[in-house]
Design an enzyme around this catalytic site. Sequence first.
Site, PDB file in Angstrom:
ATOM      1  N   SER A  60       0.850  -1.195   0.000  1.00 52.16           N
ATOM      2  CA  SER A  60       0.000   0.000   0.000  1.00 52.16           C
ATOM      3  C   SER A  60       0.888   1.248   0.000  1.00 52.16           C
ATOM      4  CB  SER A  60      -0.942  -0.054   1.214  1.00 52.16           C
ATOM      5  OG  SER A  60      -2.018   0.842   1.067  1.00 52.16           O
ATOM      6  N   HIS A 119      -7.717  -5.792   0.314  1.00 54.42           N
ATOM      7  CA  HIS A 119      -6.527  -4.946   0.329  1.00 54.42           C
ATOM      8  C   HIS A 119      -5.409  -5.537   1.186  1.00 54.42           C
ATOM      9  CE1 HIS A 119      -4.558  -1.109  -0.473  1.00 54.42           C
ATOM     10  NE2 HIS A 119      -4.266  -0.994   0.818  1.00 54.42           N
TER      11      HIS A 119
END
Length: 260
Positions: free
Chosen positions: A95, A232
């Site tokens: 990320s 995610h």
Amino acid sequence: MDTGTNPWIRCFHPKPRAAHTLVCFPHAGGSASYYHGLSAALDPDVEMLVIQYPGRENRLFEKPVDAVGALADAVADALTARLGEDRRPVLFGHSMGAVVAFETGRRLERTGVAAPRHLVVSACSAPSDGPGSVRLVDEQPDADVLARIMGLGGTAHGVGEDAELLTLVLPAIRADLAALESYRAADGAAVHCPVTVLVADGDPEVRPERAGLWGRHAASGEPEVHVFEGDHFYLRERPGRFLDLLQETARTSHAESSHG
């Protein structure tokens, strides 16, 4: 655990004789301890160094950094001092950590010291695919900022239930989100080492079909793209395929000497 003398780097499982070095960069709102389990799962020939941003854990009372470039400057200096000229690591960022790893890699390549042999980016849009210069987080109330982070699954839910802890960690979370919102690289910004991109099929933030845009930033050629099942934070459970891929990539570093 080797804490060393530089607060930017933590090593949970020191392996002075390990042939390969993997450097991991945390996500927004995350800290070095997120990678503790992954570090423990690595084979003896791969040592993990984890970047610790200011404003969390052992650096809780330091002022957080709200710019990707400034983070990368400091990390590059720390890795240069730690690894020297003879050890070239593999960089892994998840990320927000992916763009910090990318910018760190660019800086290490410019100096030629500890230049990465491979960059692995996970759950992150290409550096030129971000909004850039729009810091929406500055105007958002604390509850909304926390919801943004917790909604992705990377921050312990207990944090939101502890008002005192929340007060302590919110500045770091805000700084991380501000760094992401204000970051956008030029189309020509690139690393010269190979790039591998990891994405999840159920990630609401990064769609697999856009993973190839990282090719704009890989001077050595089109990146390899691997799609995993999950959201995610697909790597939360450390799927075997992910661990195998990370270790095999780390072994491409072919370090010629070990550090102590």
